[in-house]
Design a protein around this motif. Structure first.
Motif, PDB file in Angstrom:
ATOM      1  N   GLU A 268       0.781  -1.233   0.000  1.00 61.51           N
ATOM      2  CA  GLU A 268       0.000   0.000   0.000  1.00 61.51           C
ATOM      3  C   GLU A 268       0.815   1.287   0.000  1.00 61.51           C
ATOM      4  OE1 GLU A 268       0.228  -2.215   2.638  1.00 61.51           O
ATOM      5  OE2 GLU A 268       0.314  -1.155   4.547  1.00 61.51           O
ATOM      6  N   HIS A 301      -8.342  -3.607  -0.515  1.00 63.82           N
ATOM      7  CA  HIS A 301      -7.566  -3.661   0.735  1.00 63.82           C
ATOM      8  C   HIS A 301      -6.432  -2.625   0.709  1.00 63.82           C
ATOM      9  CE1 HIS A 301      -5.616  -5.834   4.173  1.00 63.82           C
ATOM     10  NE2 HIS A 301      -4.532  -5.333   3.615  1.00 63.82           N
ATOM     11  N   HIS A 305      -5.991   0.975   2.925  1.00 62.08           N
ATOM     12  CA  HIS A 305      -4.854   1.311   3.786  1.00 62.08           C
ATOM     13  C   HIS A 305      -4.524   2.802   3.729  1.00 62.08           C
ATOM     14  CE1 HIS A 305      -3.330  -2.240   5.690  1.00 62.08           C
ATOM     15  NE2 HIS A 305      -3.017  -2.885   4.583  1.00 62.08           N
ATOM     16  N   GLU A 324      -3.622  -3.971   9.780  1.00 55.60           N
ATOM     17  CA  GLU A 324      -3.987  -5.137   8.964  1.00 55.60           C
ATOM     18  C   GLU A 324      -5.328  -5.741   9.373  1.00 55.60           C
ATOM     19  OE1 GLU A 324      -2.759  -5.399   6.289  1.00 55.60           O
ATOM     20  OE2 GLU A 324      -0.739  -4.543   6.432  1.00 55.60           O
ATOM     21  N   TYR A 385      -3.665 -10.892  10.605  1.00 53.94           N
ATOM     22  CA  TYR A 385      -4.590 -10.406   9.575  1.00 53.94           C
ATOM     23  C   TYR A 385      -6.017 -10.875   9.844  1.00 53.94           C
ATOM     24  CZ  TYR A 385      -1.121  -8.492   6.261  1.00 53.94           C
ATOM     25  OH  TYR A 385      -0.157  -7.728   5.651  1.00 53.94           O
TER      26      TYR A 385
END
Ligand code: B3K
Ligand code: ZN
Length: 890
Positions: A268, A301, A305, A324, A385
């Motif tokens: 990210e 995802h 971030h 996460e 995660y």
């Protein structure tokens, strides 16, 4: 091991940095056999006048020059070790100029600046920036970055870094340069650089406040047609984050770059996400439905971030789940909103229960917030995660959507631009709700999967139903003794004809529909329901409301009732799986008996029911979710079955599952065939949820048909293989043929593999699937084929995707092959690890996982696996990554 005694880092030892880096100005001079990095850092003492030396991290760097305020630092004032540069006396505020030479071309660890084929790229999380230049490589040092990249114009026409492009120009000798400026302060793990010969596709996104953002995906020319899905996904994610979390993007430009050699899925980096090409490229011909969906999820995802991770980042790496866990929760909710909520939930829970539960029960078990580590790369785990996301989900269920959103708003506002802790996240949730999360926070500090024993008692006269609950948690490496968890349990009661209306004796927990959320906080606790008019079957942990293991004495009839009547889609699926688990276990016990063990009628009844529903739904006669039906019809995987056994019986698990599947296939052959025929009729290819569900069901029944071993089924499968217009159907058919044990399939296996290879030779990602199908083939002889494939002309041992497909496919997804009694599988993995560890420790350490679970197997296998681990441990010069995993496993 490099250091005789590698350091363990403890959370309790955290101290704030003694220096801040206000500005970071970097210039990269990229050449074919080295790169020079000039960094100009404006550094300030955190406490003016302090005499703390400046200690910068640095690894594999050649220092060419070092100046403070333009003057060379005198020799006696600094020292260098393998990992640090220390300058003893520095002013309160100053500019440090440092030139280092690095060798990206030789960097096989794929961490820091390295070359993926002809392209330069970076991966800095967690501690890769120190391989680029001397720096305070820790997430709580946040700085404003300006970056200039210089390189050959023909080889590297595209030069990228974080933020916005500010200027560019040419240099003599066919070189050029581009400067980038990122106005947002960030830790160096979010730094990125790319230089290559790339093309891009562009789109514009208008934010909710009306700003234009340029979206740009860079790929190699040959992949240009495979970017549309990622672009659409990105736009959906941007819109969703505005709507659901009120989060808007904050730069004029958002870039994604696809690279082939990448240690994980994606990264990210601020404004410049770098993706493993397997997680961004997609086309119907080359990409399965699952991969289409995972591209959508991963693009989202990484985008999410930007707020949960970049704007608000982690104080230290023990807080990894802060970004996460929260971001996985956010992307799971996004995917649920884009497709079927229950399907997404079942997929995620299946992953968690199969693999995270195993991690939590193994030697590397650690809390969602670990308290120590040797190598942080080893902690990018399912626990941090996926379990981390479950913990956030539990906060969401305790607060409800509205309060949760208030909490997340407060968290983002309060900590924008800061590096914070998990405690601060939870505090924001506590502040908006007035709730006390003290006990709840044990989910972050205690490892292990809690066990719940639940008993139900129906009093027909009083019309009450009492649940007696006790909780415990097995010891894990970080602590023997566990304190009770705060566990939200969503529950409903199911009668003969469906959900029951009833009341909870204390009205603290009102129901939503027919679901109550009970809060379990004690080691032993009871709850009583009133007005229960008939003996109920409890539907426990609806939607998997907490990551726990439950024991309840359900009869098979109880489970059948849940499959048929429960209002909760997750619990219906779960009940179908629990029936199958029990029936398979019964067959396991009776294997080898004469006559052959029978398959319990309960499974046939449940399967027949599902098949009838599927037939109706496939014909459009009912609204049932085809994908959920497919999942309910699918037998639990060998991995999941293994997870439910304390000592895994490899052969019996495999053979019993095969036998049960074949039995169902034989008895329900015609029904499966009817469904297949309805779904196989040609239709235009689409990747929407409905079409994906149809293909899933079609390929599920195809799998049953093939298990019957009948020639007709193989013919049908072969026909699908050759006529498929999409990778989902083609790969499903190839896998069925190759993994089949039937003689009808045997005659065509080699030809199908050849045909597939010739067709897709030029598509790297498809060829990785081809490696994967062969590696996971449960038929005898797979290890030899894997060894041959390692020598195949397109296999490339420096490419993580290929290693994961072939070595990971065999050792991680071919239980019966890898755990062959001879121990050959263990020896094979050991050798691979030892070769790989010298090149790419992160991947070596990942691939090692199957060996670490040695305590789950019989004595003979335990001895062989332990021997393999000891052989690795005895190797000199092990990386920290592998050292940590091996030493904790033994
Ligand atoms: N944050 C990265 C993972 C980095 C892994 C470093 N070993 C991708 C992600 O979770 O979004
Ligand atoms: Zn992430």
């Amino acid at each position: 091991m490099k250091d005789a005694q590698p350091n363990t880092i403890y959370l309790k030892d955290y101290i704030a940095p003694a220096y801040n880096i206000i500005k970071t100005d970097l210039t990269f001079d990229l050449y074919e056999d080295y790169a020079d990095v000039t960094s100009r850092l404006t550094i300030e003492k955190a406490t003016a006048g302090s005499d703390a030396p400046l200690v910068l991290d640095g690894q594999d760097l050649e220092l060419l020059s070092l100046k403070i305020e333009g003057k060379a630092v005198v020799e006696g004032n600094y020292s260098i070790t393998d990992e640090q540069l220390t300058i003893r006396h520095v002013p309160n505020i100053f500019v440090l100029e440092c030139v280092t030479r690095i060798k990206p071309q030789d960097n096989t660890s794929l961490e820091g600046l390295y070359k993926s084929k002809k392209m330069f790229c970076t991966q800095c999380e967690a501690e890769g920036f120190r391989k680029i230049t001397y720096y305070l490589d820790r997430p709580d040092v946040m700085s404003e970055f300006q970056t200039t990249v210089k390189a050959d114009k023909v080889r590297y026409p595209v030069l990228l870094s974080n933020g916005n492009k500010i200027s560019e120009g040419s240099i003599d000798g066919g070189r050029h340069w581009v400067s980038w400026h990122d106005p947002h302060k960030k830790p160096c793990y979010l730094f990125a650089l790319v230089a290559g010969d790339l093309v891009n596709i562009d789109e514009t996104f208008i934010t909710q406040s009306g700003r234009d953002v340029l979206l740009r995906i860079f790929v190699e020319e040959k992949d240009k047609a495979k970017c549309d899905h990622a672009m659409i996904s990105l736009k959906k994610a941007m819109k969703w984050d505005e709507k659901v979390y009120g989060r808007e993007y904050d730069l004029e430009l958002f870039m994604i770059v696809a690279v082939d050699d990448f240690n994980m899925g994606a990264m990210e980096n601020k404004g410049l996400n770098i993706f493993n090409s397997s997680c961004v490229l997609a086309s119907p011909e080359t990409t399965t439905d699952e991969s289409f969906q995972s591209v959508e999820g991963i693009v989202a995802h990484e985008y999410f971030h930007n707020w949960s991770g970049n704007r608000v980042t982690c104080r230290d790496w023990f807080q990894l789940s802060l970004k996460e866990g929260f971001t996985v929760f956010r992307d799971a909710e996004f995917s649920a909103d884009m497709g079927s909520r229950t399907v997404k939930r079942v997929e995620d829970v299946n992953l968690l229960r199969t693999h995270q539960f195993a991690e939590d029960a193994g030697p590397m078990a650690h809390p969602v917030q670990p308290s120590s580590f040797i190598e942080i790369s080893n902690f990018y785990t399912l626990t941090v995660y996926e379990k981390g996301a479950e913990v956030v989900r539990m906060i969401h269920s305790l607060l409800g959507s509205e309060l949760f959103r208030k909490g997340s708003d407060l968290y983002f506002d309060r900590h924008d631009g800061c590096a914070v802790t998990i405690d601060e996240f939870v505090q924001a949730m506590a502040d908006v709700s007035g709730r006390d999360f003290t006990q709840f926070k044990r989910w972050y500090s205690q490892a292990g999967t809690p066990r719940l024993k639940i008993k139900g008692l129906y009093d027909a006269e009083a019309k009450t139903y009492r649940l007696d609950i006790s909780q415990s948690c097995p010891p894990t490496p970080e602590s023997e003794q566990k304190f009770p968890f705060h566990i939200p349990m969503a529950i409903g009661l199911v009668g003969k004809d469906g959900p029951l209306n009833c009341l909870l004796s204390d009205d603290k927990n009102p129901s939503v529909g027919d679901t109550f959320v009970l809060e379990i906080t004690e080691a032993k606790q009871s709850f009583v329901f009133n007005d229960v008019m008939e003996a109920p079957v409890p539907s426990l942990f609806r939607n998997f409301s907490a990551p726990v293991k439950v024991t309840f004495d359900y009869s098979l009839e109880d489970l059948q009732r849940l499959v048929a009547k429960d209002s909760d889609g997750f619990c219906r699926w779960d009940a179908s799986q629990q029936i199958a688990v029990r029936v398979i276990k019964d067959v396991m016990i009776a294997l080898g008996n004469e006559p052959a063990p029978s398959v319990n009628e309960a499974l046939l009844v449940a399967q027949r029911q599902l098949v009838l529903q599927a037939k109706d739904a496939a014909q459009g006669a009912s609204e049932q979710d085809l994908q959920m039906l497919a999942y309910a019809m699918t037998l639990p995987s060998e991995e999941y079955l293994a997870e439910t056994q304390s000592i895994v019986d490899i052969e019996s698990t495999h053979h019993a599952r095969v036998r049960v599947k074949r039995k169902l296939a034989t008895l329900l052959y015609q029904d499966y065939l009817d469904i297949y025929k309805v779904l196989a009729s040609p239709q235009p290819f689409k990747v929407d949820a409905a079409s994906i569900a149809q293909r899933k069901l079609k390929n599920t029944v195809l799998s049953y048909l093939v298990s019957s071993g009948k020639q007709d089924a193989i013919d049908l499968c072969y026909k699908q293989f050759v006529t498929a217009d999409n990778m989902t159907d083609e790969l499903a058919a190839l896998t069925e043929i190759v993994h089949s044990t039937s003689s009808a399939a045997k005659t065509i296996q080699a030809d199908c593999l050849d045909e597939f290879y010739r067709k897709w030779e030029s598509e790297t990602l498809v060829i990785n699937r081809w490696f994967g199908v062969q590696a996971s083939d449960p038929n005898p002889g797979s290890l030899n084929r894997v060894k041959q494939l390692l020598e195949h002309e397109v296999f490339d041992a420096s490419n993580p995707n290929k290693l994961r497909a072939l070595v990971g496919g065999f050792c991680g997804r071919n239980i019966i092959g890898f755990h062959d009694r001879s121990g050959d599988g263990y020896e094979f993995l050991t050798e691979q690890i030892l070769i790989l560890d010298t090149k790419n420790p992160q991947i070596a350490s990942r691939l090692l996982t199957p060996l670490t679970r040695w305590k789950k197997f019989d004595d003979q296998r335990q001895a062989l696996m332990k021997k393999a681990l000891e052989r690795i441990q005895n190797e000199t010069n092990l990386s920290k990554d592998v050292f940590e995993v091996v030493s904790k496993s033994l």
